[in-house]
Write a protein that holds these residues in place. Structure first.
Motif, mmCIF file in Angstrom:
data_model
loop_
_atom_site.group_PDB
_atom_site.id
_atom_site.type_symbol
_atom_site.label_atom_id
_atom_site.label_comp_id
_atom_site.label_asym_id
_atom_site.label_seq_id
_atom_site.Cartn_x
_atom_site.Cartn_y
_atom_site.Cartn_z
ATOM 1 N N LEU A 29 71.316 86.963 42.261
ATOM 2 C CA LEU A 29 71.847 88.219 41.756
ATOM 3 C C LEU A 29 70.728 89.033 41.103
ATOM 4 O O LEU A 29 69.735 88.484 40.637
ATOM 5 C CB LEU A 29 72.952 87.960 40.727
ATOM 6 N N ASN A 30 70.941 90.341 41.051
ATOM 7 C CA ASN A 30 70.020 91.174 40.286
ATOM 8 C C ASN A 30 70.469 91.226 38.820
ATOM 9 O O ASN A 30 71.462 90.589 38.446
ATOM 10 C CB ASN A 30 69.929 92.583 40.884
ATOM 11 N N THR A 31 69.745 91.979 37.993
ATOM 12 C CA THR A 31 70.045 92.021 36.556
ATOM 13 C C THR A 31 71.454 92.519 36.287
ATOM 14 O O THR A 31 72.175 91.976 35.445
ATOM 15 C CB THR A 31 69.027 92.925 35.835
ATOM 16 N N LEU A 32 71.873 93.547 37.014
ATOM 17 C CA LEU A 32 73.226 94.074 36.833
ATOM 18 C C LEU A 32 74.273 93.021 37.164
ATOM 19 O O LEU A 32 75.287 92.884 36.457
ATOM 20 C CB LEU A 32 73.424 95.307 37.720
ATOM 21 N N GLY A 33 74.023 92.251 38.234
ATOM 22 C CA GLY A 33 74.965 91.207 38.621
ATOM 23 C C GLY A 33 75.137 90.150 37.540
ATOM 24 O O GLY A 33 76.261 89.761 37.196
ATOM 25 N N TYR A 34 74.015 89.675 36.983
ATOM 26 C CA TYR A 34 74.085 88.675 35.910
ATOM 27 C C TYR A 34 74.830 89.228 34.700
ATOM 28 O O TYR A 34 75.645 88.531 34.079
ATOM 29 C CB TYR A 34 72.684 88.246 35.491
ATOM 30 N N THR A 35 74.560 90.483 34.353
ATOM 31 C CA THR A 35 75.197 91.078 33.177
ATOM 32 C C THR A 35 76.702 91.181 33.349
ATOM 33 O O THR A 35 77.479 90.847 32.443
ATOM 34 C CB THR A 35 74.606 92.476 32.909
ATOM 35 N N GLU A 36 77.137 91.640 34.521
ATOM 36 C CA GLU A 36 78.567 91.797 34.751
ATOM 37 C C GLU A 36 79.283 90.447 34.779
ATOM 38 O O GLU A 36 80.395 90.318 34.264
ATOM 39 C CB GLU A 36 78.804 92.556 36.055
ATOM 40 N N VAL A 37 78.665 89.439 35.379
ATOM 41 C CA VAL A 37 79.273 88.108 35.392
ATOM 42 C C VAL A 37 79.420 87.568 33.970
ATOM 43 O O VAL A 37 80.468 87.039 33.593
ATOM 44 C CB VAL A 37 78.435 87.130 36.245
ATOM 45 N N SER A 38 78.370 87.724 33.170
ATOM 46 C CA SER A 38 78.417 87.244 31.797
ATOM 47 C C SER A 38 79.509 87.951 30.996
ATOM 48 O O SER A 38 80.291 87.311 30.278
ATOM 49 C CB SER A 38 77.053 87.451 31.122
ATOM 50 N N ASP A 39 79.592 89.272 31.133
ATOM 51 C CA ASP A 39 80.595 90.040 30.388
ATOM 52 C C ASP A 39 82.011 89.672 30.799
ATOM 53 O O ASP A 39 82.895 89.467 29.953
ATOM 54 C CB ASP A 39 80.367 91.543 30.604
ATOM 55 N N ARG A 40 82.252 89.589 32.120
ATOM 56 C CA ARG A 40 83.602 89.286 32.601
ATOM 57 C C ARG A 40 84.019 87.864 32.259
ATOM 58 O O ARG A 40 85.172 87.599 31.936
ATOM 59 C CB ARG A 40 83.671 89.511 34.117
ATOM 60 N N PHE A 41 83.073 86.915 32.325
ATOM 61 C CA PHE A 41 83.399 85.530 31.992
ATOM 62 C C PHE A 41 83.785 85.427 30.507
ATOM 63 O O PHE A 41 84.704 84.690 30.146
ATOM 64 C CB PHE A 41 82.212 84.614 32.293
ATOM 65 N N GLN A 43 85.103 87.854 28.712
ATOM 66 C CA GLN A 43 86.408 88.481 28.555
ATOM 67 C C GLN A 43 87.539 87.549 28.960
ATOM 68 O O GLN A 43 88.612 87.561 28.354
ATOM 69 C CB GLN A 43 86.473 89.763 29.391
ATOM 70 N N MET A 44 87.318 86.746 29.970
ATOM 71 C CA MET A 44 88.366 85.899 30.519
ATOM 72 C C MET A 44 88.482 84.553 29.826
ATOM 73 O O MET A 44 89.545 83.924 29.842
ATOM 74 C CB MET A 44 88.131 85.700 32.023
ATOM 75 N N THR A 45 87.382 84.068 29.235
ATOM 76 C CA THR A 45 87.405 82.712 28.665
ATOM 77 C C THR A 45 87.002 82.662 27.201
ATOM 78 O O THR A 45 87.245 81.656 26.534
ATOM 79 C CB THR A 45 86.460 81.795 29.456
ATOM 80 N N GLY A 46 86.348 83.702 26.695
ATOM 81 C CA GLY A 46 85.823 83.657 25.336
ATOM 82 C C GLY A 46 84.518 82.899 25.219
ATOM 83 O O GLY A 46 84.016 82.669 24.120
ATOM 84 N N ILE A 47 83.930 82.522 26.356
ATOM 85 C CA ILE A 47 82.669 81.776 26.378
ATOM 86 C C ILE A 47 81.566 82.696 26.890
ATOM 87 O O ILE A 47 81.710 83.331 27.929
ATOM 88 C CB ILE A 47 82.768 80.528 27.282
ATOM 89 N N GLU A 48 80.452 82.757 26.164
ATOM 90 C CA GLU A 48 79.349 83.624 26.543
ATOM 91 C C GLU A 48 78.285 82.817 27.289
ATOM 92 O O GLU A 48 77.762 81.828 26.769
ATOM 93 C CB GLU A 48 78.738 84.281 25.311
ATOM 94 N N LEU A 49 77.978 83.245 28.500
ATOM 95 C CA LEU A 49 76.973 82.573 29.326
ATOM 96 C C LEU A 49 75.688 83.388 29.354
ATOM 97 O O LEU A 49 75.715 84.608 29.458
ATOM 98 C CB LEU A 49 77.487 82.400 30.761
ATOM 99 N N THR A 50 74.549 82.689 29.275
ATOM 100 C CA THR A 50 73.258 83.363 29.400
ATOM 101 C C THR A 50 72.896 83.500 30.876
ATOM 102 O O THR A 50 73.498 82.863 31.751
ATOM 103 C CB THR A 50 72.151 82.576 28.690
ATOM 104 N N LYS A 51 71.890 84.338 31.157
ATOM 105 C CA LYS A 51 71.421 84.498 32.528
ATOM 106 C C LYS A 51 70.937 83.168 33.090
ATOM 107 O O LYS A 51 71.199 82.838 34.259
ATOM 108 C CB LYS A 51 70.301 85.532 32.571
ATOM 109 N N THR A 52 70.261 82.375 32.260
ATOM 110 C CA THR A 52 69.757 81.076 32.720
ATOM 111 C C THR A 52 70.900 80.138 33.096
ATOM 112 O O THR A 52 70.834 79.432 34.107
ATOM 113 C CB THR A 52 68.895 80.422 31.618
ATOM 114 N N GLN A 53 71.949 80.124 32.291
ATOM 115 C CA GLN A 53 73.102 79.274 32.602
ATOM 116 C C GLN A 53 73.758 79.691 33.907
ATOM 117 O O GLN A 53 74.147 78.836 34.716
ATOM 118 C CB GLN A 53 74.121 79.341 31.460
#
Length: 298
Positions: A29-41, A43-53
């Protein structure tokens, strides 16, 4: 982090969504892709994921996808449990297969999860490119049979390495180049060579245009596949959409209702059922009953 089946389903859906959006320009993924996945995850779970994770999970999922594809090539002639979606063979078969496909034992009793989403993520980038040409990759390799030989005085000759490279990478030629003469003269440079007869090197236009035509055909096929997939997806209710409704009905992060929602809504029929309820109160009460049915009332 403990990757439960529910969390795995959510992350796969989010990653596949970014691929559909075009946020995977190469193999990641590009930077935008990682950011959107992290934000949506979050919102849905309350768990914050880093780009590395997220990247590490992407790598592990790609390994699982590759192993599963190799296993499926061996499926013909083996036992198959259609209910569980797994290969049914004796321990000796699995011991031998484990040597050929390291890591395959994880699928002995459980099939690959989220296969459809993984196909979107890796289906067009997991090939080793030994016999397949992917024109959308960052470093495409053109099969040798797509390069046409030179003709000198009617005799076929294999092009040298320099000429071969020019043909493979001549994708962005301008239209006016097609209007050039078909016959190009090769003029000797040394004094002794000037005494030799002139050699005419004929390069058919087809040698220039064949690669471009192949690219155009491949891109058209990819576009048609993407359009077909999008039309199938439009009628489905995504996890992202239904979890937004969960929050709107009052089931906040950390609540029993939100917890049971993350378990129920990995299934399409449960998501559809939830959205048939007309009010937020009815939806919240329904989640409460589902939680109590499974864990008992508090």
């Amino acid at each position: 982090m403990d990757w439960t089946d529910a969390y795995l389903t959510i992350i796969c859906e989010l990653l596949a969504e970014q691929v559909r959006k075009g946020n995977r320009p190469n193999t990641y993924l590009n930077t935008l892709g990682y950011t959107e996945v992290s934000d949506r995850f979050f919102q849905m779970t309350g768990i914050e994921l880093t780009k590395t994770q997220i990247k590490n999970k992407w790598d592990k999922l790609k390994i699982d996808w590759t192993i599963w594809q190799k296993l499926m090539k061996l499926q013909t002639g083996t036992g198959w449990d259609s209910a569980k979606g797994i290969i049914v063979m004796d321990n000796e078969w699995w011991r031998k297969t484990k040597k050929d496909i390291p890591g395959c034992e994880k699928f002995k009793k459980k099939p690959l999860q989220c296969e459809e989403q993984l196909r979107e993520m890796f289906g067009d980038i997991s090939s080793d490119e030994t016999d397949h040409w992917n024109p959308m990759s960052s470093n495409p390799v053109v099969p040798e049979n797509n390069v046409e030989p030179f003709t000198v005085d009617g005799i076929n000759d294999v092009p040298n390495e320099e000429d071969h490279e020019d043909i493979i990478h001549d994708w962005a030629y301008q239209e006016e180049e097609e209007e050039e003469e078909d016959v190009q003269e090769v003029t000797p440079t040394s004094e002794n060579a000037k005494k030799r007869p002139r050699v005419v090197l004929e390069i058919p236009k087809k040698a220039k245009s064949s690669t471009a035509l192949i690219i155009q055909e491949k891109i058209s096929t990819i576009a048609e596949s993407a359009a077909s997939f999008t039309s199938r997806k439009e009628a489905e209710v995504s996890i992202k959409e239904v979890m937004q409704h969960v929050l709107e009905c009052g089931a906040d992060y950390g609540s029993n209702e939100h917890d049971i929602a993350t378990q129920l809504f990995v299934k399409k029929d449960q998501r559809e059922m939830f959205l048939t309820f007309p009010t937020t109160k009815i939806r919240f009460d329904w989640l409460t009953r589902r939680y109590n049915d499974k864990y008992g009332s508090v």
